[in-house]
Design a protein around this motif. Structure first.
Motif, short mmCIF file in Angstrom:
data_model
loop_
_atom_site.label_atom_id
_atom_site.label_comp_id
_atom_site.label_asym_id
_atom_site.label_seq_id
_atom_site.Cartn_x
_atom_site.Cartn_y
_atom_site.Cartn_z
N HIS A 1 -5.47 11.50 -0.44
CA HIS A 1 -4.83 10.36 -0.61
C HIS A 1 -5.51 9.15 -1.38
O HIS A 1 -5.02 8.58 -2.36
CB HIS A 1 -4.76 9.62 0.86
N VAL B 1 -4.18 7.39 -4.93
CA VAL B 1 -4.27 5.84 -5.24
C VAL B 1 -5.21 5.45 -6.48
O VAL B 1 -4.57 4.53 -7.26
CB VAL B 1 -5.04 5.18 -3.97
N ILE C 1 -10.98 1.35 -6.54
CA ILE C 1 -10.08 0.90 -5.20
C ILE C 1 -11.24 0.07 -4.39
O ILE C 1 -12.27 0.33 -4.47
CB ILE C 1 -9.95 2.20 -4.54
N LEU D 1 -11.93 0.03 -0.76
CA LEU D 1 -11.74 0.84 0.69
C LEU D 1 -12.39 -0.09 1.60
O LEU D 1 -13.60 -0.42 1.97
CB LEU D 1 -12.65 1.97 0.56
N SER E 1 -10.33 -7.84 -5.44
CA SER E 1 -9.10 -7.37 -5.63
C SER E 1 -8.10 -7.89 -6.68
O SER E 1 -7.62 -7.43 -7.48
CB SER E 1 -8.18 -7.00 -4.30
N PRO F 1 -6.13 -2.03 -6.23
CA PRO F 1 -5.54 -2.03 -4.80
C PRO F 1 -6.55 -1.78 -3.75
O PRO F 1 -7.70 -1.55 -3.91
CB PRO F 1 -4.95 -0.63 -4.86
N VAL G 1 -7.31 -0.26 0.02
CA VAL G 1 -7.05 0.96 1.07
C VAL G 1 -7.62 0.30 2.38
O VAL G 1 -8.52 0.80 2.65
CB VAL G 1 -7.33 2.24 0.37
N PHE H 1 -4.82 5.86 7.66
CA PHE H 1 -4.83 4.96 6.68
C PHE H 1 -3.54 4.18 6.78
O PHE H 1 -2.58 4.57 7.31
CB PHE H 1 -4.67 5.78 5.49
N THR I 1 -1.23 0.98 1.29
CA THR I 1 -2.04 0.44 0.22
C THR I 1 -1.37 -0.89 -0.17
O THR I 1 -0.35 -1.04 -0.18
CB THR I 1 -1.97 1.31 -0.61
N TRP J 1 -1.32 -4.05 -3.13
CA TRP J 1 -1.71 -4.23 -4.35
C TRP J 1 -1.93 -5.77 -4.66
O TRP J 1 -0.64 -6.34 -4.09
CB TRP J 1 -0.57 -3.78 -5.42
#
Length: 310
Positions: free
Chosen positions: A113, A117, A126, A128, A233, A239, A241, A257, A260, A262
Motif C-alpha cells: 500500500h 501511494v 509520504i 505517515l 503536506s 499525501p 496516509v 489504513f 489517503t 492529498w
C-alpha cells in the motif's frame, strides 16, 4: 555532555537502561514480555496518582454510562501496552522481516500500500500519520526493514546519554531520528527537503502542542494540535496516509489504513492545515473510542489541556 549539576544521576539512569536492555535482549521474547508485564502490574498498583488521572481522562471521553470496571480494564490495558512497547523497543534490533511478518500478518499488504501511494506521489514522499496506539515505534522499523526511506522527529531528553540510547532504539535498524530542538525552523526545512526528495515522514499528531496552534475537535473536546503535519503536506505537495496500529495479542498487531489525503494547492495553506488535520484526527478519534485500551492515556501532556500562553 550532561549538565554539570547532574552528571552522576544521568550516568545512573543510563546504566539502568543499558542493564534493562541487556537483560531483556538475552531472554526469549515471550519470557521478556511476561517478566515486564509482571513488573508493570506492580508499578501500576504503586502509581496511584497517574492511574487516577488516566481513569479521569477515560471517564471524560467515554462518558458517565460506561461502568467503572470497564474503565479500569482499559486503563490497565493501556499501561500494559506501554510496558510491552518498551520491551519491544529494547529488543528491536533483534527483529527482522520474518519476525515482523509473524507479528504483523498484514505486513506485505501494508508495504505494498505504501509503495502504491509513493508511486502516485510522482517522486515526492509520504506523511505517515499514526496515533499513540499499538506500537508506533515498531511501525517505523517495519517500514524501514522493507527498504522504504523513512524518518521521524523526536524531542530531546535532558539526559544526553539516555537521549542517544533512546534514539538508537527508536531508529531500530537504521531509521533516522531528527531531534526537535530550539531551532524548529531548521528541522522543518530538513523535513521538507526529505519529503520532497521522496522519503516517508512518520508523525504522531495526536499530542497537544505547547504553543497555540490548531483547535481540532478530538475526544469530545477541543485539542490544540500542531500545524506541522498539514503544513508539511501543503508545502511539499505530499499525501498524508493515516494509519492506526493495534496490538491484538502480546506479540501480534493489526494495521488499519484510512483513505489517503492529498493537499489542495488551490486552497490556502491555513485552510489545508485545518482540513487535513481535522480529517486525520477524526479517524483517530473513532479508532480510540472503538478500542480505548490501545491508546496512551498516561501522557503528561493531556491532549485536551489548553495551550500555554506566552
Amino acid at each position: 555532555m550532561p549538565a554539570p549539576s547532574h552528571p552522576v544521576r544521568y550516568r545512573i539512569e543510563y546504566a539502568l537502561l543499558v542493564g534493562c536492555k541487556a537483560f531483556f535482549c538475552v531472554l526469549p521474547h515471550a519470557v521478556a514480555q511476561g517478566i515486564a508485564v509482571g513488573l508493570g502490574l506492580v508499578a501500576y498498583r504503586l502509581m496511584a496518582s497517574r492511574r487516577r488521572e488516566a481513569l479521569r481522562r477515560l471517564r471524560l471521553v467515554l462518558g458517565p454510562e460506561v461502568p467503572e470496571k470497564t474503565l479500569r480494564r482499559e486503563a490497565w490495558l493501556s499501561f500494559r501496552n506501554l510496558v510491552l512497547n518498551l520491551v519491544d523497543m529494547l529488543r528491536i534490533s533483534r527483529f527482522d522481516e520474518k519476525t515482523l511478518a509473524r507479528q504483523i500478518p498484514q505486513y506485505a499488504e501494508c508495504i505494498r500500500h505504501l509503495r502504491d501511494v509513493l508511486a502516485q506521489a510522482n517522486g515526492r514522499g509520504i506523511i505517515l500519520a499514526l496515533p499513540h496506539c499499538g506500537n508506533w515505534d515498531l511501525a517505523g522499523s517495519a517500514v524501514f526493514l522493507a527498504g522504504l526511506p523513512i524518518f521521524s522527529v523526536a524531542g530531546k531528553q535532558r539526559n544526553p546519554y539516555f537521549n542517544k540510547l533512546l534514539n538508537d532504539c527508536r531508529g531500530g535498524h537504521g531509521m533516522e531520528i531528527l531531534e526537535r530542538g530550539e531551532s524548529g525552523g531548521r528541522v522543518f526545512l530538513q523535513m521538507l527537503k526529505r519529503v520532497r526528495d521522496g522519503q516517508i515522514f512518520a508523525i504522531l499528531p495526536d499530542s497537544r502542542s505547547f504553543a497555540p496552534a490548531l483547535s481540532i475537535p478530538f475526544l469530545g473536546g477541543e485539542a490544540n494540535l500542531a500545524r506541522g503535519m498539514g503544513l508539511l503536506s501543503w508545502k511539499a505537495n505530499a499525501p498524508i496516509v493515516p494509519l492506526v496500529m493495534r496490538r491484538v495479542s502480546w506479540r501480534t498487531f493489526r494495521f488499519t489504513f484510512y483513505p489517503t489525503l492529498w493537499p489542495d494547492l488551490s486552497a490556502s495553506c491555513e485552510e489545508e492545515e485545518l482540513r487535513l488535520t481535522r480529517t486525520v484526527v477524526a479517524h483517530f478519534d473513532k479508532a480510540i473510542r472503538e478500542t480505548p485500551g490501545q491508546w496512551f492515556w498516561y501522557n503528561k501532556r493531556w491532549v485536551l489541556d489548553p495551550p500555554q500562553q506566552r
